[in-house]
Design an enzyme around this catalytic site. Structure first.
Site, PDB file in Angstrom:
ATOM      1  N   ASP A 265      22.268  -3.429  13.870  1.00 40.87           N
ATOM      2  CA  ASP A 265      21.849  -2.055  14.152  1.00 40.87           C
ATOM      3  C   ASP A 265      23.109  -1.197  14.229  1.00 40.87           C
ATOM      4  OD1 ASP A 265      19.928   0.030  15.185  1.00 40.87           O
ATOM      5  OD2 ASP A 265      21.171  -0.157  16.981  1.00 40.87           O
ATOM      6  N   ASP A 267      24.990   2.159  15.225  1.00 40.97           N
ATOM      7  CA  ASP A 267      24.871   3.299  16.138  1.00 40.97           C
ATOM      8  C   ASP A 267      26.151   4.137  16.042  1.00 40.97           C
ATOM      9  OD1 ASP A 267      24.342   5.072  18.135  1.00 40.97           O
ATOM     10  OD2 ASP A 267      23.922   3.597  19.682  1.00 40.97           O
ATOM     11  N   TYR A 344      16.084  11.620  23.015  1.00 40.91           N
ATOM     12  CA  TYR A 344      16.347  11.904  24.436  1.00 40.91           C
ATOM     13  C   TYR A 344      17.711  12.561  24.514  1.00 40.91           C
ATOM     14  CZ  TYR A 344      17.769   7.067  23.338  1.00 40.91           C
ATOM     15  OH  TYR A 344      18.237   5.936  22.711  1.00 40.91           O
TER      16      TYR A 344
END
Length: 512
Positions: A265, A267, A344
């Site tokens: 993943d 990021d 968020y």
């Protein structure tokens, strides 16, 4: 008499031969398979334990019946063999997810001050709900390579915690399966707990998440050239997917962590602009982000072909429209299995004196005191921007915060609820000003409201304003995900939940 002696000798030899045959079978074991036939003496592994068949059995789960055909045995009695077409780790390959994805991030450092370990997830039963788990974070260092060190972060992006990753011994009461690490084990720490978690839930996909807010400094530099991308990707796959860990504190070694991580993943916070001030940036990051995803996909696919199994590639991306326009969603998403949008941190304590606002609003509010790109800082507008840029809806995974953001010294305002009002400073938090976990916020004595337009909750006690998600808000977001045909939801991060796993259980509605 002589003939009887010969017959007895033959019988003795036959029995000995059968016993040796059983011992030979017992020396090998693989994960339990419902389609396989197990005869007396054959071994298998299931639920993090080792089992031996007492008699013929097929399709009966080990441990499901105390009077059944399986008996638990010490792990030392058998050695995992290489399953046909597998990576040789002995860890089952997870099956592709059916239905919506449901994931979360586990923070490496959560085992310290927050005292949150993967055993906590198991104790709530939340691990059975998840389809994927991201381990945060792995670092990309100044040489453009993935590596694991143990060094306190000094602000230059050179930190790491190999001790937490695979060197720290967990006691039995801290361990996923109730078995403590031995002092001489080559694999300990969080990585061994992830391995045990995968054995409990064979269809759980575990990814290593690279970068994050603190460790995204070097992505831009090494994504600029083909050689830089190839070297970076190769090092990360070698370290995490192939499991070749540095030797330190008596742990690590070649292939020690093989099979734990099912993919990677990315990021990168953030291409072109944003993130920490010391990060490298370049206008070409927009295209280079896509090229980096392509290189990861190419090398993972090559390994998948060699090992005859699937590897996953995902990314966590900023959900502000300013971050989205700095990338090529329609192009880079073609290389990814799904995309975690960090829906968020739309507003928070960095806006020191307010006005107070929502940190994870589902919809925008025309009455909010914002201008420019901030008008579209909400989930619905982020999804619309990604879809308009060519990202398939089914690849969009919506983020749920397990924490809230707040201010203090907040004026009540004309409605007496503190919304969109000035503040004196960020509110005090357990670990950081302006932020606190759900498990803390839910205990506060304050009036709670849910906004009719944004659909997010906030609380106000006459002084402090906090914006966060609870099970009801999560339920509303789940309904939105289903109605929009999105891919699912994930959370940051597990340690913010309460001891009952209230939020992770609430998220499970997205799969129902």
């Amino acid at each position: 008499m002589k003939q009887q002696w010969k017959w007895s000798l033959r019988l003795l030899i036959a029995c000995a031969s059968m016993a040796l045959s059983n011992l030979a079978s017992a020396a090998e074991c693989n994960p339990w398979n419902s389609a396989s036939v197990y005869t007396q003496g054959l071994y298998s592994t299931y639920g993090g334990k080792t089992w031996r068949a007492k008699w013929y059995t097929q399709n009966e789960i080990p441990g499901s019946n105390q009077w059944g055909p399986w008996e638990e045995r010490p792990a030392s009695e058998c050695t995992p063999t290489v399953p046909p077409g597998g990576d040789g780790s002995g860890i089952p390959e997870p099956k592709p997810t059916v239905g919506k994805h449901l994931g979360s991030y586990f923070a490496q450092w959560g085992i310290y001050g927050r005292n949150y370990k993967l055993r906590n997830l198991v104790d709530t039963g939340g691990d059975k709900n998840l389809t994927f788990l991201n381990y945060a974070f792995g670092n990309v260092y100044a040489d453009g390579r993935c590596n694991i060190v143990t060094r306190a972060e000094n602000g230059n992006g050179d930190g790491g915690d190999g001790w937490a990753d695979y060197q720290r011994g967990f006691a039995a009461n801290e361990s996923v399966d109730g078995v403590g690490d031995t002092w001489d084990a080559k694999l300990k720490g969080n990585f061994n707990q992830l391995k045990k978690l995968k054995l409990r839930n064979p269809n759980l996909k575990v990814m290593i998440s690279l970068g994050g807010w603190t460790w995204s400094k070097n992505f831009s530099t090494f994504a600029r050239t083909d050689a830089g991308r190839k070297a970076l990707v190769s090092s990360c796959i070698d370290l995490y997917v192939k499991g070749n860990l540095p030797v330190a504190e008596g742990a690590g070694g070649a292939g020690v962590a093989k099979g734990i991580f099912d993919g990677i993943d990315i990021d990168w916070e953030y291409p072109v602009s944003g993130g920490l001030a010391g990060n490298a940036y370049d206008p070409s990051d927009k295209q280079n982000f896509t090229l980096l995803m392509k290189e990861f996909r190419t090398q993972l696919d090559a390994l998948a072909a060699a090992n005859k199994r699937r590897y996953y590639l995902t990314a966590a991306i900023g959900s502000g429209v300013d971050k989205i326009r700095n990338t090529e969603p329609g192009l880079y998403s073609s290389y990814l299995d799904w995309v975690n949008i960090m829906s968020y941190d739309f507003h928070g304590g960095w806006e020191t004196v307010g006005p107070t606002n929502f940190q994870s609003a589902l919809y925008g509010d025309s009455a909010a005191p914002v201008t420019g790109d901030l008008i579209k800082y909400n989930i619905n507008d982020a999804v619309a921007a990604l879809v308009a840029a060519g990202m398939p809806k089914a690849k969009i995974i919506v983020g749920i915060p397990f924490y809230g953001r707040g201010w203090k010294g907040v004026k009540a305002g004309p409605k007496g609820d503190g919304l969109y009002q000035a503040a004196t400073s960020p509110a005090a938090g357990t670990y950081e000003a302006g932020v606190d976990d759900y498990k803390v916020l839910v205990q506060k004595r304050a009036t709670r409201y849910v906004h009719p337009v944004t659909k997010q909750l906030w609380s106000y006690d006459g002084n402090e304003f906090w914006s966060y998600d609870d099970p009801a808000v999560i339920n509303t977001k789940s309904a939105y995900i289903k109605a929009q045909g999105l891919g699912g939801m994930f959370s940051w991060s597990l340690d913010g939940d309460d001891a009952q796993g209230t939020l992770i259980k609430a998220m499970n509605v997205v799969r129902q």
